[in-house]
Every structure is written in C-alpha cells, then in structure tokens.
Motif scaffolding. Structure first.
Motif, PDB file in Angstrom:
ATOM      1  N   HIS A 169      23.834 -88.538 -61.742  1.00 27.27           N
ATOM      2  CA  HIS A 169      22.805 -88.325 -60.991  1.00 27.27           C
ATOM      3  C   HIS A 169      23.301 -87.303 -59.672  1.00 27.27           C
ATOM      4  O   HIS A 169      22.517 -86.773 -58.778  1.00 27.27           O
ATOM      5  N   ASP A 170      24.562 -87.480 -59.272  1.00 28.52           N
ATOM      6  CA  ASP A 170      24.784 -86.482 -58.251  1.00 28.52           C
ATOM      7  C   ASP A 170      26.164 -85.707 -58.216  1.00 28.52           C
ATOM      8  O   ASP A 170      26.826 -85.790 -59.400  1.00 28.52           O
ATOM      9  N   VAL A 171      26.376 -85.042 -57.499  1.00 29.87           N
ATOM     10  CA  VAL A 171      27.583 -84.140 -57.451  1.00 29.87           C
ATOM     11  C   VAL A 171      27.709 -83.205 -56.108  1.00 29.87           C
ATOM     12  O   VAL A 171      26.815 -83.349 -55.324  1.00 29.87           O
ATOM     13  N   SER A 172      29.055 -82.780 -55.831  1.00 27.28           N
ATOM     14  CA  SER A 172      29.455 -82.533 -54.762  1.00 27.28           C
ATOM     15  C   SER A 172      29.146 -80.919 -54.556  1.00 27.28           C
ATOM     16  O   SER A 172      28.959 -80.062 -55.504  1.00 27.28           O
ATOM     17  N   ARG A 173      28.486 -80.630 -53.361  1.00 22.70           N
ATOM     18  CA  ARG A 173      28.419 -78.939 -53.313  1.00 22.70           C
ATOM     19  C   ARG A 173      29.720 -78.158 -53.657  1.00 22.70           C
ATOM     20  O   ARG A 173      29.740 -77.203 -54.099  1.00 22.70           O
ATOM     21  N   GLY A 196      24.116 -78.219 -66.957  1.00 27.63           N
ATOM     22  CA  GLY A 196      23.915 -79.400 -66.101  1.00 27.63           C
ATOM     23  C   GLY A 196      25.420 -79.603 -65.447  1.00 27.63           C
ATOM     24  O   GLY A 196      26.229 -79.409 -66.226  1.00 27.63           O
ATOM     25  N   ILE A 197      25.419 -80.156 -64.202  1.00 28.79           N
ATOM     26  CA  ILE A 197      26.798 -80.399 -63.542  1.00 28.79           C
ATOM     27  C   ILE A 197      26.451 -81.770 -62.676  1.00 28.79           C
ATOM     28  O   ILE A 197      25.569 -81.723 -61.995  1.00 28.79           O
ATOM     29  N   ASN A 198      27.267 -82.520 -62.997  1.00 29.57           N
ATOM     30  CA  ASN A 198      27.451 -83.939 -62.289  1.00 29.57           C
ATOM     31  C   ASN A 198      28.748 -84.401 -61.996  1.00 29.57           C
ATOM     32  O   ASN A 198      29.771 -83.948 -62.677  1.00 29.57           O
ATOM     33  N   ARG A 199      28.804 -85.124 -61.002  1.00 28.79           N
ATOM     34  CA  ARG A 199      30.022 -85.942 -60.776  1.00 28.79           C
ATOM     35  C   ARG A 199      30.601 -86.723 -61.906  1.00 28.79           C
ATOM     36  O   ARG A 199      29.626 -87.710 -62.525  1.00 28.79           O
ATOM     37  N   LYS A 200      31.719 -86.732 -62.322  1.00 32.74           N
ATOM     38  CA  LYS A 200      32.383 -87.611 -63.455  1.00 32.74           C
ATOM     39  C   LYS A 200      32.411 -89.086 -63.220  1.00 32.74           C
ATOM     40  O   LYS A 200      32.533 -89.550 -61.721  1.00 32.74           O
TER      41      LYS A 200
END
Length: 200
Positions: A169-173, A196-200
């Motif tokens: 549910h989250d990811v860094s800019r 889609g892109i998310n933090r591993k």
C-alpha cells in the motif's frame, strides 16, 4: 540524452522526479507548472514553462522537441488527460508517462487493504477516468499506479502489471522517480501498459 517534459513539476512527485533526473541523467528538462516561481533556481539543463495543461497553445509550445512527457497532475484529471493526448497527437510526441493511483482497477487484495479500491473509494473515479482516456489513445503510454507515497529515500520497489494483484500500500516518491527515469529511457518498458508500483 533525452528531452523530458515534466508537467506538474512543482507537485510532490514532480519535484522529486525533477531532482532525480538531474542527479542520475544528462537529460534536458522542461518544467511546466502553473506557478513556475516555486521551481526556484534552474540548472543549465532546465527551462520553465508557465501554464496549465488545458492551455492548448502553451502546452503545444512546451511539447515541441520533446521525447517523453511525464504528467503528475491534480484537478480535473480526465479533462487534462484529453487535452494532453490531443496536443501530443498534434505535435507528434508519442511517449507519455501518466500518474494515476492504485485501486482504479479494483486490484488491491484484502491483505493490502481492499478499501483502497474504486469499488469502495469513489474518490478514485477521476484517476480511473483519466487512465481510460490515456489507454484509449494511440500513444506509447505507461499509466503508473503508485501506492500511497511517502518521503522515504529508498528505491526498493515492486512493479505489477494491469490485471495482477497490487503488492503493497505504500511507496517512496524516490521509487516513483526511479521508475519514471527507467521508462523514459526505454520506450519498450511498460509500453501501452498500466504499472502498479509499491514498496517491497
């Protein structure tokens, strides 16, 4: 060297992406925003264009000579997407990287937080409408669907394709900026797809 137009360059994702390109490429950047004074000092690889994506004349002037367009917009997203697609068609610029949101295809599994899906969060409808406009175009587009973004300095991320369940549910800019940079330099990567892109 690639000529990159960043639309929404003063926004949180646009500004981080701008700096990431300056730090990691030798690309020439055109920065488009409603208030370009917020950009601060420009480097010798940057130029600023003041205006809105719905201002056809300004947009077409900004598109001249560009290889890639990165759009991180807010507001009437579908209307902006239509304006952008039309102007790109008329100026012959083909590569579009467009920020939408996770959940627009109801791809968030319950383990991640299914309340982030369009079916349960009508605020995502604008992102879905804009993605539909982009996907109906003949451009070489990539729709980017980030998780909720934060200021983390990591680039430890996972990419999923349209039709695959979202990974987190989250990811860094910073991660979004890294993906945009990769997409900008490989026209086959994510071509006519939604990632889609998310933090591993």
């Amino acid at each position: 060297m690639t000529n990159v137009l960043i639309i929404g360059a003063t926004g949180s994702v646009g500004s981080v992406t701008r700096q990431y390109f300056l730090d990691h490429t030798d690309d020439q950047l055109t920065l488009m925003a409603r208030n370009t004074r917020r950009l601060g000092q420009l480097s010798d690889r940057e130029r600023a264009v003041t205006g809105s994506v719905t201002d056809t004349a300004t947009l077409k002037a900004a598109l001249k000579g560009q290889d890639v367009v990165f759009a991180a917009l807010s507001g009437n997203l579908a209307g902006m997407a239509k304006s952008l697609v039309t102007a790109m068609d008329e100026t012959g610029v083909k590569r579009l990287l467009f920020i939408a949101s996770m959940g627009i295809y109801n791809e968030i599994p319950a383990s991640v937080g299914a309340s982030g899906n369009l079916a349960t969060n009508p605020m995502l409808q604008g992102y879905r409408n804009a993605a539909d406009v982009v996907e109906a175009s003949d451009l070489n587009y990539t729709v980017i669907r980030p998780g909720w973004f934060d200021n983390g300095k990591d680039t430890d991320y996972q990419v999923t394709k349209k039709g695959e369940p979202f990974g987190g549910h989250d990811v860094s800019r910073q991660s979004i900026a890294d993906l945009v940079m990769r997409l900008a330099h490989d026209e086959t990567l994510g071509s006519r797809d939604s990632l889609g892109i998310n933090r591993k």
